[in-house]
Scaffold this motif. Sequence first.
Motif, PDB file in Angstrom:
ATOM      1  N   HIS A   1     -13.993 -17.447 -10.054  1.00 17.64           N
ATOM      2  CA  HIS A   1     -12.943 -17.402 -11.072  1.00 17.64           C
ATOM      3  C   HIS A   1     -12.710 -15.958 -11.529  1.00 17.64           C
ATOM      4  O   HIS A   1     -11.555 -15.505 -11.637  1.00 17.64           O
ATOM      5  CB  HIS A   1     -13.343 -18.249 -12.281  1.00 17.64           C
ATOM      6  N   ILE A   2     -13.792 -15.246 -11.808  1.00 17.72           N
ATOM      7  CA  ILE A   2     -13.669 -13.859 -12.276  1.00 17.72           C
ATOM      8  C   ILE A   2     -13.045 -12.983 -11.191  1.00 17.72           C
ATOM      9  O   ILE A   2     -12.151 -12.162 -11.455  1.00 17.72           O
ATOM     10  CB  ILE A   2     -15.054 -13.324 -12.693  1.00 17.72           C
ATOM     11  N   TYR A   3     -13.497 -13.149  -9.956  1.00 18.98           N
ATOM     12  CA  TYR A   3     -12.931 -12.412  -8.819  1.00 18.98           C
ATOM     13  C   TYR A   3     -11.426 -12.660  -8.702  1.00 18.98           C
ATOM     14  O   TYR A   3     -10.647 -11.742  -8.411  1.00 18.98           O
ATOM     15  CB  TYR A   3     -13.660 -12.848  -7.557  1.00 18.98           C
ATOM     16  N   SER A   4     -11.020 -13.898  -8.974  1.00 22.48           N
ATOM     17  CA  SER A   4      -9.614 -14.266  -8.816  1.00 22.48           C
ATOM     18  C   SER A   4      -8.708 -13.563  -9.820  1.00 22.48           C
ATOM     19  O   SER A   4      -7.498 -13.450  -9.583  1.00 22.48           O
ATOM     20  CB  SER A   4      -9.450 -15.788  -8.959  1.00 22.48           C
TER      21      SER A   4
ATOM     22  N   GLY B   1     -11.775 -11.092   1.458  1.00 23.52           N
ATOM     23  CA  GLY B   1     -10.619 -10.976   0.571  1.00 23.52           C
ATOM     24  C   GLY B   1     -10.411  -9.550   0.105  1.00 23.52           C
ATOM     25  O   GLY B   1      -9.269  -9.082  -0.007  1.00 23.52           O
ATOM     26  N   ALA B   2     -11.515  -8.834  -0.168  1.00 22.37           N
ATOM     27  CA  ALA B   2     -11.394  -7.433  -0.557  1.00 22.37           C
ATOM     28  C   ALA B   2     -10.813  -6.597   0.581  1.00 22.37           C
ATOM     29  O   ALA B   2      -9.997  -5.690   0.357  1.00 22.37           O
ATOM     30  CB  ALA B   2     -12.765  -6.890  -0.975  1.00 22.37           C
ATOM     31  N   VAL B   3     -11.230  -6.911   1.810  1.00 23.20           N
ATOM     32  CA  VAL B   3     -10.691  -6.201   2.969  1.00 23.20           C
ATOM     33  C   VAL B   3      -9.201  -6.500   3.122  1.00 23.20           C
ATOM     34  O   VAL B   3      -8.376  -5.593   3.330  1.00 23.20           O
ATOM     35  CB  VAL B   3     -11.462  -6.591   4.243  1.00 23.20           C
ATOM     36  N   ILE B   4      -8.839  -7.769   3.019  1.00 19.43           N
ATOM     37  CA  ILE B   4      -7.432  -8.154   3.147  1.00 19.43           C
ATOM     38  C   ILE B   4      -6.607  -7.503   2.044  1.00 19.43           C
ATOM     39  O   ILE B   4      -5.494  -7.017   2.268  1.00 19.43           O
ATOM     40  CB  ILE B   4      -7.303  -9.691   3.108  1.00 19.43           C
ATOM     41  N   HIS B   5      -7.155  -7.495   0.831  1.00 20.22           N
ATOM     42  CA  HIS B   5      -6.489  -6.857  -0.302  1.00 20.22           C
ATOM     43  C   HIS B   5      -6.276  -5.365  -0.020  1.00 20.22           C
ATOM     44  O   HIS B   5      -5.212  -4.798  -0.324  1.00 20.22           O
ATOM     45  CB  HIS B   5      -7.355  -7.060  -1.551  1.00 20.22           C
ATOM     46  N   ALA B   6      -7.282  -4.719   0.577  1.00 20.52           N
ATOM     47  CA  ALA B   6      -7.185  -3.290   0.863  1.00 20.52           C
ATOM     48  C   ALA B   6      -6.220  -2.989   2.000  1.00 20.52           C
ATOM     49  O   ALA B   6      -5.617  -1.908   2.045  1.00 20.52           O
ATOM     50  CB  ALA B   6      -8.572  -2.739   1.211  1.00 20.52           C
TER      51      ALA B   6
ATOM     52  N   PRO C   1     -10.744  -3.548  -7.237  1.00 17.89           N
ATOM     53  CA  PRO C   1     -11.069  -3.245  -8.636  1.00 17.89           C
ATOM     54  C   PRO C   1     -12.412  -3.852  -9.036  1.00 17.89           C
ATOM     55  O   PRO C   1     -12.941  -4.746  -8.365  1.00 17.89           O
ATOM     56  CB  PRO C   1      -9.911  -3.863  -9.415  1.00 17.89           C
ATOM     57  N   ALA C   2     -12.952  -3.372 -10.160  1.00 20.45           N
ATOM     58  CA  ALA C   2     -14.295  -3.774 -10.602  1.00 20.45           C
ATOM     59  C   ALA C   2     -14.403  -5.271 -10.817  1.00 20.45           C
ATOM     60  O   ALA C   2     -15.453  -5.871 -10.557  1.00 20.45           O
ATOM     61  CB  ALA C   2     -14.654  -3.026 -11.892  1.00 20.45           C
ATOM     62  N   VAL C   3     -13.324  -5.917 -11.287  1.00 22.30           N
ATOM     63  CA  VAL C   3     -13.380  -7.350 -11.560  1.00 22.30           C
ATOM     64  C   VAL C   3     -13.593  -8.150 -10.279  1.00 22.30           C
ATOM     65  O   VAL C   3     -14.068  -9.297 -10.327  1.00 22.30           O
ATOM     66  CB  VAL C   3     -12.095  -7.799 -12.288  1.00 22.30           C
ATOM     67  N   MET C   4     -13.277  -7.560  -9.127  1.00 32.62           N
ATOM     68  CA  MET C   4     -13.542  -8.199  -7.848  1.00 32.62           C
ATOM     69  C   MET C   4     -14.883  -7.753  -7.266  1.00 32.62           C
ATOM     70  O   MET C   4     -15.560  -8.524  -6.584  1.00 32.62           O
ATOM     71  CB  MET C   4     -12.411  -7.896  -6.852  1.00 32.62           C
ATOM     72  N   ILE C   5     -15.259  -6.529  -7.548  1.00 32.58           N
ATOM     73  CA  ILE C   5     -16.477  -5.963  -6.961  1.00 32.58           C
ATOM     74  C   ILE C   5     -17.728  -6.609  -7.537  1.00 32.58           C
ATOM     75  O   ILE C   5     -18.663  -6.966  -6.790  1.00 32.58           O
ATOM     76  CB  ILE C   5     -16.513  -4.438  -7.172  1.00 32.58           C
ATOM     77  N   TRP C   6     -17.798  -6.798  -8.853  1.00 29.35           N
ATOM     78  CA  TRP C   6     -19.034  -7.283  -9.461  1.00 29.35           C
ATOM     79  C   TRP C   6     -19.422  -8.691  -8.999  1.00 29.35           C
ATOM     80  O   TRP C   6     -20.603  -8.950  -8.735  1.00 29.35           O
ATOM     81  CB  TRP C   6     -18.942  -7.202 -10.981  1.00 29.35           C
TER      82      TRP C   6
END
Length: 624
Positions: free
Chosen positions: A100-103, A349-354, A454-459
Amino acid sequence: MTAYTWLLVALPAAGALILLLGGRRTDRWGHLLGCAAALAAFAVGLALLTEMVGRTDRLIHQNLFSWVPVGGLQVDFGLQIDQLSICFVLLITGVGSLIHIYSIGYMAEDPDRRRFFAYLNLFLAAMLLLVVADNYLGLYVGWEGVGLASYLLIGFWYQRPTAATAAKKAFVMNRVGDVGLSLAMFLMFVNFGTLSFAGVFAAAPGASRGVLAAMGLLMLLGACAKSAQVPLQAWLGDAMEGPTPVSALIHAATMVTAGVYLIVRSNPVFNLAPDAQLAVVIVGAVTLLFGAIIGCAKDDIKRALAASTISQIGYMVLAAGLGPAGYAFAIMHLLTHGFFKAGLFLGSGAVIHAMDDEQDMRRYGALRTVLPVTFATFGLGYLAIIGVFPFAGFFSKDAIIEAALGYGGVRGAILGAAAVLGAGITAFYMTRVMLMTFFGEKRWAPEAHPHEAPAVMIWPMILLAVGSVFSGGLLAIGGTLQHWLEPVVGSHEAAHAAPAWATSVVVLAVVGVGVVVAYLMYGRRPVPETAPAGSVLTVAARRDLYGDAFNEEVFMRPGAQLTDALVEIDNRGVDGSINGLAALVSRTSDRLRGLQTGFARSYALSMFVGAALVAAAILAVRLW
């Protein structure tokens, strides 16, 4: 805390209700409410765990109301927290909260982010009901609820035809499994007169072997659909059309494990039905190889991970089919898989986002230098899933392999060999994913400018990576999880075909071979931007080993032909007979209508002729 068990389900359900009914007015803070509902449910789960640990009788039961008081069917709406369900509660709410937080970051630019979080909350509520219900009917409501939420989330971007089609495919294939589960429930009521877990399990020893086998096989059908096992696995790859957090939550950490939960929860039935247990073992062994082979040929990073999910769930189903020797290990792998596979999906998802929504790994390469945190967290998940010591997958997967080898005889050798081979193939395709994504030369499109999330996805990715490292060891030390689950799944003295260290050495050697082969194929050679034709097996793997073609030829086409035949019977038989009778009446009325001339003399003549015929008939009878 017992009196507040219902909050587990009520909190995310309330979040979904507020976000769906509140509409656009909740857009600004809807994502925050969704996260708060998930975190609050996690807090309730931790409080329940604390209470369980502090009491001798660790079963927490709350009966809310009389639900179905109809004749012989008496079903209460009750919730039950025991050693098995609390494992799922913490996994669902803990990993679910991180997703949820990552989203928040992943869906930041989506205009319908509030609706997305409403669907996530709806899913959590349904999945929690599935695992805390104290009867099969309550489980079934949750079962259908997660099916609905999955449909809504896979098709979230319904404007895309591929997403809409994938959602319908998942929905239909899951309905096939739902028929199996519902029929199993009918058998329970007919034979036992109850649908409560306690009632069914107490009455099971008095049932015939055939009835128990039928129940087990029908529940296995339900598990095959929900957990994407052969032959109902084809929907999971297409489900990657949904947003990546959906893949992490539903199709990696929680929903696809519902079938494993059903089998393990129903262990008193399966323990008395060896034929059904054998079927479970076969399905698991076939599926773990099936998914692994498919994963070797996928260039879409999410579809490669989806194939991996099919394979890893296969390991869990295999373990569950081993009975008391494997139940605890199935749950152990389920929990460790929840950490490393959710982390891998969020990393993808982070890779796709990047990479501006690019999912083809052939257009990646060398991303470790620009995405260092994503590379590190994804790499830890990679080491966990291939089973390198001391990462989580080493403990859970090796335990399943040892249990399979201890099954005994030729069956044990075959199952153990399949599990070891699956470990080697897993190492190959996951190393392939790592090399094509993070190593080698840059193969980016000119307009791509990869950047860290962003940090909200990284943590959340970091916390899941920590779980990927330590969860297996913590659950395995001193048989921690086995002892915890023993009151629910029973105990069993494990049979070892070989010393545990020898099995681990062999498995690690096979894993090493898989890594080396992948390095030779993808680490030392340039990766072409267009996939080469490949061998027959490669082509088959790219087409999901013809899973869709098989279902089409074996189920869809015969079903369509049967439907056409029934329609023809209806048209020519039922409708034809009715239409023919109507036509006969119509033609008869047309003929009779011609006798109505409107002339009085004709009617008088008809009456005279009729009277004469009657008189003649009477006279003839008397003379005779």
